[in-house]
Design a protein around this motif. Sequence first.
Motif, PDB file in Angstrom:
ATOM      1  N   GLN A  20      -0.278   3.795  -1.575  1.00 51.88           N
ATOM      2  CA  GLN A  20      -0.231   3.250  -2.921  1.00 51.88           C
ATOM      3  C   GLN A  20       0.471   1.889  -2.881  1.00 51.88           C
ATOM      4  O   GLN A  20       1.287   1.645  -2.002  1.00 51.88           O
ATOM      5  CB  GLN A  20       0.461   4.196  -3.889  1.00 51.88           C
ATOM      6  N   PRO A  21       0.136   1.008  -3.806  1.00 52.89           N
ATOM      7  CA  PRO A  21       0.798  -0.302  -3.827  1.00 52.89           C
ATOM      8  C   PRO A  21       2.297  -0.134  -4.079  1.00 52.89           C
ATOM      9  O   PRO A  21       2.725   0.775  -4.784  1.00 52.89           O
ATOM     10  CB  PRO A  21       0.145  -1.022  -5.009  1.00 52.89           C
ATOM     11  N   ALA A  44       1.852   1.372   6.470  1.00 55.50           N
ATOM     12  CA  ALA A  44       0.897   0.375   6.956  1.00 55.50           C
ATOM     13  C   ALA A  44      -0.330   0.240   6.067  1.00 55.50           C
ATOM     14  O   ALA A  44      -1.038  -0.760   6.123  1.00 55.50           O
ATOM     15  CB  ALA A  44       0.482   0.708   8.383  1.00 55.50           C
ATOM     16  N   SER A  45      -0.596   1.218   5.219  1.00 59.14           N
ATOM     17  CA  SER A  45      -1.748   1.168   4.316  1.00 59.14           C
ATOM     18  C   SER A  45      -1.398   0.663   2.924  1.00 59.14           C
ATOM     19  O   SER A  45      -2.257   0.568   2.063  1.00 59.14           O
ATOM     20  CB  SER A  45      -2.377   2.559   4.198  1.00 59.14           C
ATOM     21  N   ALA A  62       4.911  -2.813   8.644  1.00 60.77           N
ATOM     22  CA  ALA A  62       3.483  -3.058   8.521  1.00 60.77           C
ATOM     23  C   ALA A  62       3.051  -2.784   7.089  1.00 60.77           C
ATOM     24  O   ALA A  62       3.649  -1.965   6.391  1.00 60.77           O
ATOM     25  CB  ALA A  62       2.705  -2.165   9.491  1.00 60.77           C
ATOM     26  N   ALA A  63       2.009  -3.484   6.666  1.00 56.27           N
ATOM     27  CA  ALA A  63       1.424  -3.301   5.339  1.00 56.27           C
ATOM     28  C   ALA A  63      -0.053  -3.683   5.417  1.00 56.27           C
ATOM     29  O   ALA A  63      -0.473  -4.370   6.356  1.00 56.27           O
ATOM     30  CB  ALA A  63       2.145  -4.171   4.310  1.00 56.27           C
ATOM     31  N   ILE A  83       6.453  -8.770  11.076  1.00 60.81           N
ATOM     32  CA  ILE A  83       5.599  -8.438   9.946  1.00 60.81           C
ATOM     33  C   ILE A  83       4.181  -8.288  10.486  1.00 60.81           C
ATOM     34  O   ILE A  83       3.622  -9.243  11.014  1.00 60.81           O
ATOM     35  CB  ILE A  83       5.611  -9.557   8.881  1.00 60.81           C
ATOM     36  N   ALA A  84       3.603  -7.106  10.370  1.00 59.51           N
ATOM     37  CA  ALA A  84       2.226  -6.865  10.793  1.00 59.51           C
ATOM     38  C   ALA A  84       1.410  -6.483   9.563  1.00 59.51           C
ATOM     39  O   ALA A  84       1.627  -5.421   8.986  1.00 59.51           O
ATOM     40  CB  ALA A  84       2.167  -5.763  11.838  1.00 59.51           C
ATOM     41  N   VAL A  85       0.512  -7.357   9.152  1.00 58.60           N
ATOM     42  CA  VAL A  85      -0.297  -7.124   7.955  1.00 58.60           C
ATOM     43  C   VAL A  85      -1.754  -7.017   8.382  1.00 58.60           C
ATOM     44  O   VAL A  85      -2.286  -7.927   9.026  1.00 58.60           O
ATOM     45  CB  VAL A  85      -0.103  -8.251   6.918  1.00 58.60           C
TER      46      VAL A  85
END
Length: 159
Positions: A20-21, A44-45, A62-63, A83-85
């Motif tokens: 969820q955001p 991550a999601s 992560a996002a 930061i891993a997007v």
Amino acid sequence: TVTMDQARSLQATFVDTVTQPRKWQGTGMWWVSTNWTPVGIPNASSAVTIASGIITCDVPFAASQLTVSNGATMRMVGWASTIAVGGDVNLYGTIAHTLCDTNPATGNLSNTNRVALTCTNLTVHTNGAINAVGLERTAKRKKTMLQTFHRRSPVTPFS
């Protein structure tokens, strides 16, 4: 079950498994779940929005998407914080690192902090910035540099 042979301190951080955001407002550490709306640490999601204030990141995270709003700041602390997007990053605010430590032997700054960003698309909007000089030096040095930047897509020049 955790078995220990002597007294130790143990800290656990639990990340929400529901996608969820998540929105950040205020000041504090990334991993404090009560700083997020809805309550819980993004996974991550999650599509993440830093709406206002200063968020401090001292761990890798992560996002799926990241937006840093105008006036908001993400402060990276330490060499391991990354930061891993998986998708887009939109910067209307600032991503920066804290001032690097001074080497006592030489008196020179050591590389103890960095901005490390991996994403699919990066858009730095008007007033947005990636500051790798260090937040504490921004007032003294009116320049923005990119220290570490990884992209999985072609780079498009911007002014």
